[in-house]
Design an enzyme around this catalytic site. Structure first.
Site, PDB file in Angstrom:
ATOM      1  CB  SER A 128      -0.866  -0.022   1.259  1.00 27.28           C
ATOM      2  OG  SER A 128      -1.506   1.220   1.430  1.00 27.28           O
ATOM      3  CE1 TYR A 156      -3.953  -2.576   5.606  1.00 26.47           C
ATOM      4  CE2 TYR A 156      -3.340  -0.341   4.983  1.00 26.47           C
ATOM      5  CZ  TYR A 156      -3.732  -1.615   4.632  1.00 26.47           C
ATOM      6  OH  TYR A 156      -3.892  -1.935   3.300  1.00 26.47           O
ATOM      7  CE  LYS A 160      -1.555  -4.300   3.366  1.00 27.36           C
ATOM      8  NZ  LYS A 160      -1.973  -5.615   2.849  1.00 27.36           N
TER       9      LYS A 160
HETATM   10  P1  NAD Z   1     -11.232  -6.562   1.133  1.00 24.91           P
HETATM   11  O1  NAD Z   1     -11.495  -6.553   2.593  1.00 24.91           O
HETATM   12  O2  NAD Z   1     -12.371  -6.363   0.206  1.00 24.91           O
HETATM   13  O3  NAD Z   1     -10.506  -7.930   0.725  1.00 24.91           O
HETATM   14  C1  NAD Z   1      -9.720  -8.658   1.621  1.00 24.91           C
HETATM   15  C2  NAD Z   1     -10.245 -10.089   1.618  1.00 24.91           C
HETATM   16  O4  NAD Z   1      -9.466 -10.869   2.528  1.00 24.91           O
HETATM   17  C3  NAD Z   1     -11.696 -10.188   2.074  1.00 24.91           C
HETATM   18  O5  NAD Z   1     -12.436 -10.947   1.144  1.00 24.91           O
HETATM   19  C4  NAD Z   1     -11.619 -10.888   3.433  1.00 24.91           C
HETATM   20  O6  NAD Z   1     -12.746 -11.694   3.681  1.00 24.91           O
HETATM   21  C5  NAD Z   1     -10.345 -11.694   3.259  1.00 24.91           C
HETATM   22  N1  NAD Z   1      -9.698 -12.038   4.525  1.00 24.91           N
HETATM   23  C6  NAD Z   1      -9.480 -11.244   5.596  1.00 24.91           C
HETATM   24  N2  NAD Z   1      -8.842 -11.939   6.558  1.00 24.91           N
HETATM   25  C7  NAD Z   1      -8.645 -13.193   6.074  1.00 24.91           C
HETATM   26  C8  NAD Z   1      -8.053 -14.370   6.589  1.00 24.91           C
HETATM   27  N3  NAD Z   1      -7.530 -14.410   7.813  1.00 24.91           N
HETATM   28  N4  NAD Z   1      -8.041 -15.477   5.829  1.00 24.91           N
HETATM   29  C9  NAD Z   1      -8.587 -15.488   4.584  1.00 24.91           C
HETATM   30  N5  NAD Z   1      -9.157 -14.394   4.045  1.00 24.91           N
HETATM   31  C10 NAD Z   1      -9.198 -13.263   4.780  1.00 24.91           C
HETATM   32  O7  NAD Z   1     -10.085  -5.495   0.869  1.00 24.91           O
HETATM   33  P2  NAD Z   1      -9.480  -4.959  -0.497  1.00 24.91           P
HETATM   34  O8  NAD Z   1      -9.734  -3.517  -0.555  1.00 24.91           O
HETATM   35  O9  NAD Z   1      -9.869  -5.813  -1.632  1.00 24.91           O
HETATM   36  O10 NAD Z   1      -7.943  -5.142  -0.176  1.00 24.91           O
HETATM   37  C11 NAD Z   1      -7.200  -6.249  -0.648  1.00 24.91           C
HETATM   38  C12 NAD Z   1      -5.758  -6.085  -0.247  1.00 24.91           C
HETATM   39  O11 NAD Z   1      -5.254  -4.871  -0.771  1.00 24.91           O
HETATM   40  C13 NAD Z   1      -5.526  -6.013   1.261  1.00 24.91           C
HETATM   41  O12 NAD Z   1      -4.326  -6.689   1.564  1.00 24.91           O
HETATM   42  C14 NAD Z   1      -5.384  -4.536   1.521  1.00 24.91           C
HETATM   43  O13 NAD Z   1      -4.588  -4.298   2.653  1.00 24.91           O
HETATM   44  C15 NAD Z   1      -4.689  -4.085   0.255  1.00 24.91           C
HETATM   45  N6  NAD Z   1      -4.886  -2.672  -0.075  1.00 24.91           N
HETATM   46  C16 NAD Z   1      -6.140  -2.167  -0.162  1.00 24.91           C
HETATM   47  C17 NAD Z   1      -6.326  -0.827  -0.487  1.00 24.91           C
HETATM   48  C18 NAD Z   1      -7.705  -0.226  -0.544  1.00 24.91           C
HETATM   49  O14 NAD Z   1      -7.822   0.997  -0.407  1.00 24.91           O
HETATM   50  N7  NAD Z   1      -8.769  -0.998  -0.778  1.00 24.91           N
HETATM   51  C19 NAD Z   1      -5.211  -0.015  -0.727  1.00 24.91           C
HETATM   52  C20 NAD Z   1      -3.943  -0.565  -0.647  1.00 24.91           C
HETATM   53  C21 NAD Z   1      -3.790  -1.906  -0.311  1.00 24.91           C
HETATM   54  C1  WQD Z   2      -9.343   9.747   0.934  1.00 24.85           C
HETATM   55  C2  WQD Z   2      -9.425  11.253   1.200  1.00 24.85           C
HETATM   56  C3  WQD Z   2      -9.682  11.808   3.518  1.00 24.85           C
HETATM   57  C4  WQD Z   2     -13.599  10.027   4.041  1.00 24.85           C
HETATM   58  C5  WQD Z   2      -6.853   4.720   2.979  1.00 24.85           C
HETATM   59  C6  WQD Z   2      -5.770   4.008   3.715  1.00 24.85           C
HETATM   60  C7  WQD Z   2      -4.703   3.581   2.752  1.00 24.85           C
HETATM   61  C8  WQD Z   2      -5.287   2.790   1.600  1.00 24.85           C
HETATM   62  C9  WQD Z   2      -6.419   3.499   0.959  1.00 24.85           C
HETATM   63  C10 WQD Z   2      -5.182   0.469   2.192  1.00 24.85           C
HETATM   64  C11 WQD Z   2      -8.622  11.671   2.427  1.00 24.85           C
HETATM   65  C12 WQD Z   2     -10.894  12.231   2.734  1.00 24.85           C
HETATM   66  C13 WQD Z   2     -12.427  10.469   3.472  1.00 24.85           C
HETATM   67  C14 WQD Z   2     -14.553  10.998   4.472  1.00 24.85           C
HETATM   68  C15 WQD Z   2     -13.067  12.741   3.746  1.00 24.85           C
HETATM   69  N1  WQD Z   2      -5.829   1.542   2.054  1.00 24.85           N
HETATM   70  N2  WQD Z   2     -12.159  11.784   3.329  1.00 24.85           N
HETATM   71  N3  WQD Z   2     -14.221  12.318   4.310  1.00 24.85           N
HETATM   72  O1  WQD Z   2      -7.096   7.700   3.848  1.00 24.85           O
HETATM   73  O2  WQD Z   2      -6.236   8.146   1.502  1.00 24.85           O
HETATM   74  O3  WQD Z   2      -6.280   5.863   2.359  1.00 24.85           O
HETATM   75  O4  WQD Z   2      -7.380   3.867   1.955  1.00 24.85           O
HETATM   76  O5  WQD Z   2      -4.028   0.272   2.059  1.00 24.85           O
HETATM   77  O6  WQD Z   2      -3.808   2.823   3.486  1.00 24.85           O
HETATM   78  O7  WQD Z   2      -5.217   4.889   4.677  1.00 24.85           O
HETATM   79  O8  WQD Z   2      -8.393   6.930   1.809  1.00 24.85           O
HETATM   80  O9  WQD Z   2     -10.740   7.025   1.088  1.00 24.85           O
HETATM   81  O10 WQD Z   2     -10.227   7.100   3.557  1.00 24.85           O
HETATM   82  O11 WQD Z   2      -9.658   9.056   2.135  1.00 24.85           O
HETATM   83  O12 WQD Z   2     -12.834  13.936   3.638  1.00 24.85           O
HETATM   84  O13 WQD Z   2     -15.593  10.676   5.019  1.00 24.85           O
HETATM   85  O14 WQD Z   2     -10.792  11.588   1.483  1.00 24.85           O
HETATM   86  O15 WQD Z   2      -9.350  12.762   4.486  1.00 24.85           O
HETATM   87  O16 WQD Z   2      -8.070  12.920   2.148  1.00 24.85           O
HETATM   88  P1  WQD Z   2      -6.966   7.280   2.457  1.00 24.85           P
HETATM   89  P2  WQD Z   2      -9.838   7.461   2.166  1.00 24.85           P
END
Ligand code: NAD
Ligand code: WQD
Length: 366
Positions: A128, A156, A160
């Site tokens: 991330s 979190y 990572k």
């Molecule tokens: P998500 O929660 O939709 O997907 C994660 C999946 O993992 C879910 O289906 C959940 O049921 C499963 N899971 C959780 N714990 C588990 C376990 N112990 N065993 C098996 N399955 C398990 O989230 P996402 O947004 O699709 O994120 C996927 C990956 O990408 C994650 O590793 C997250 O940290 C990373 N990521 C997400 C974002 C974002 O903003 N969505 C940004 C950067 C990185």
């Molecule tokens: C985006 C922008 C908020 C909600 C998070 C995790 C990051 C990654 C992606 C997993 C920011 C603003 C949001 C609201 C707002 N996930 N906001 N009002 O914080 O950039 O990233 O998700 O890896 O690790 O930290 O994403 O969508 O929460 O926020 O003003 O109700 O929107 O302040 O500027 P963020 P977000």
């Protein structure tokens, strides 16, 4: 003949399901393991409805090594893993850190151990942009390149960084061990994909993000304001040093992100680079106000908002420099913010209960 068979952990989740779809559409076989903590098995049906191919699904927890061993034993054809399964709520990670370290770090170690026993050499990992923390603390790091110093500001993010380290050490060790035994060592490879802000849904309107709890990300919340489930969006601060005072993020359509996984996997298989990190972002930053405007435009009316205090831990600017992924993976984002907003709205409007209710029949038929 399949190009290869990929185990997708967390494959019924948001990004995992779109990546499973992209793999199936590009000739791979897919095996999903997920414990359904934050997703629904219905995602497997929707993937099939879109591409006509079905992923194998096992309800297995990634911390359960014996369960993973069984899946690898049932599918000896698996040659690569894409590892999404994790807990991902930043705020919650500070409240229950041990659970985040257990699932995210512990689960990754269990997975790597099971992969090693099954002799599966390639791993693509969901990292991330949060690993960079506040990149503005270092001069000239916006847009953020991969060599920006790591500095996560929450639990979190620290999970990572730890997993990136574990994967790097493990793949290095596997290469050295294989070398000592005179075996091919180049086969052990890892991709650390640092995503920026994933958003959007499938243009069909039948596949999208369906978190089990309360969403906290900007676009899903805007979706809830548009359907009336929420009265207004709370904008977290308008006193940042940006053009309109709100914070800047690099929003990337989930379809582009899914293609990025395919590009990384293909790169590992073809170039055998060891472990490498790539940013997956568009390189374009948007403010919160710009996002409200873009989403309001596709919904067709102004969405209500109120400016409140900054959210603790938020940073001014997370915009990717995606040059490395553009050059090496031959991947770049193709879809726009407008595409992401339009696709998200189609999903939200047609599936107010997510996967808990069928979408309108005409969408499933197309
Ligand atoms: P998500 O929660 O939709 O997907 C994660 C999946 O993992 C879910 O289906 C959940 O049921 C499963 N899971 C959780 N714990 C588990 C376990 N112990 N065993 C098996 N399955 C398990 O989230 P996402 O947004 O699709 O994120 C996927 C990956 O990408 C994650 O590793 C997250 O940290 C990373 N990521 C997400 C974002 C974002 O903003 N969505 C940004 C950067 C990185
Ligand atoms: C985006 C922008 C908020 C909600 C998070 C995790 C990051 C990654 C992606 C997993 C920011 C603003 C949001 C609201 C707002 N996930 N906001 N009002 O914080 O950039 O990233 O998700 O890896 O690790 O930290 O994403 O969508 O929460 O926020 O003003 O109700 O929107 O302040 O500027 P963020 P977000």
């Amino acid at each position: 003949m399949a190009v290869g068979t990929v185990l997708v952990t967390g494959g019924t989740g948001y990004i995992g399901s779109f990546t499973a779809l992209a793999l199936l559409e590009n000739g791979y076989e897919v095996v999903i393991v997920d414990n359904l903590y934050n997703s629904s098995e219905v995602a497997v049906d929707r993937i099939e409805a879109i591409c006509g191919k079905r992923a194998a699904f096992y309800k297995v927890d990634v911390t359960d090594e014996a369960g993973l061993d069984e899946v690898f034993a049932k599918h000896p054809e698996i040659d690569s893993v894409i590892h999404f399964a994790a807990l991902k709520a930043v705020g919650e990670s500070g409240e229950i850190p041990l659970e985040y370290y257990r699932v995210n770090v512990g689960g990754s170690i269990s997975l790597l151990r099971a992969m090693t026993r099954a002799n599966v050499p390639n791993i693509v990992f969901s990292s991330s942009a949060t690993v960079y923390g506040d990149a503005t603390r270092v001069p000239n790091m916006i847009p953020i390149p991969e060599h920006c110093p790591i500095g996560p500001t929450n639990t979190y993010g620290r999970t990572k960084v730890m997993i990136e380290t574990v994967i790097t050490d493990h793949i290095d060790a596997q290469r050295n061990n294989s070398k000592k035994k005179g075996e091919p060592f180049e086969k052990w490879n890892g991709a650390l994909l640092r995503y920026f802000n994933p958003c959007g849904s499938h243009p069909s309107g039948i596949m999208g993000e369906d978190p089990q709890g309360v969403p906290y990300n900007l676009l899903p919340l805007l979706g809830k304001v548009a359907t009336g489930e929420r009265e207004k969006l709370l904008v977290f601060g308008d006193d940042y040093a940006s053009k309109d005072g709100t914070a800047i993020r690099d929003y990337i359509h989930v379809l582009d992100l899914a293609r990025g996984h395919l590009a990384a996997l293909n790169y590992l298989r073809e170039n055998k680079p060891g472990v490498k990190a790539w940013n997956l972002g568009s390189g374009r930053g948007s403010t919160v106000f710009e996002m409200i405007k873009a989403f309001s435009k596709v919904v067709g009316r102004d969405l209500p908002y109120e400016v409140v205090e900054r959210r603790q831990g938020d940073v001014l600017n997370l915009t990717a420099n995606p040059a490395l992924a553009n050059a090496e993976l031959k991947w770049k984002t193709e879809l726009t913010l407008e595409d992401a907003c339009a696709d998200l709205w189609r999903w939200v409007e047609n599936n107010p209960k997510g996967y808990r209710q069928d979408p309108p029949a005409e969408l499933l038929e197309t």
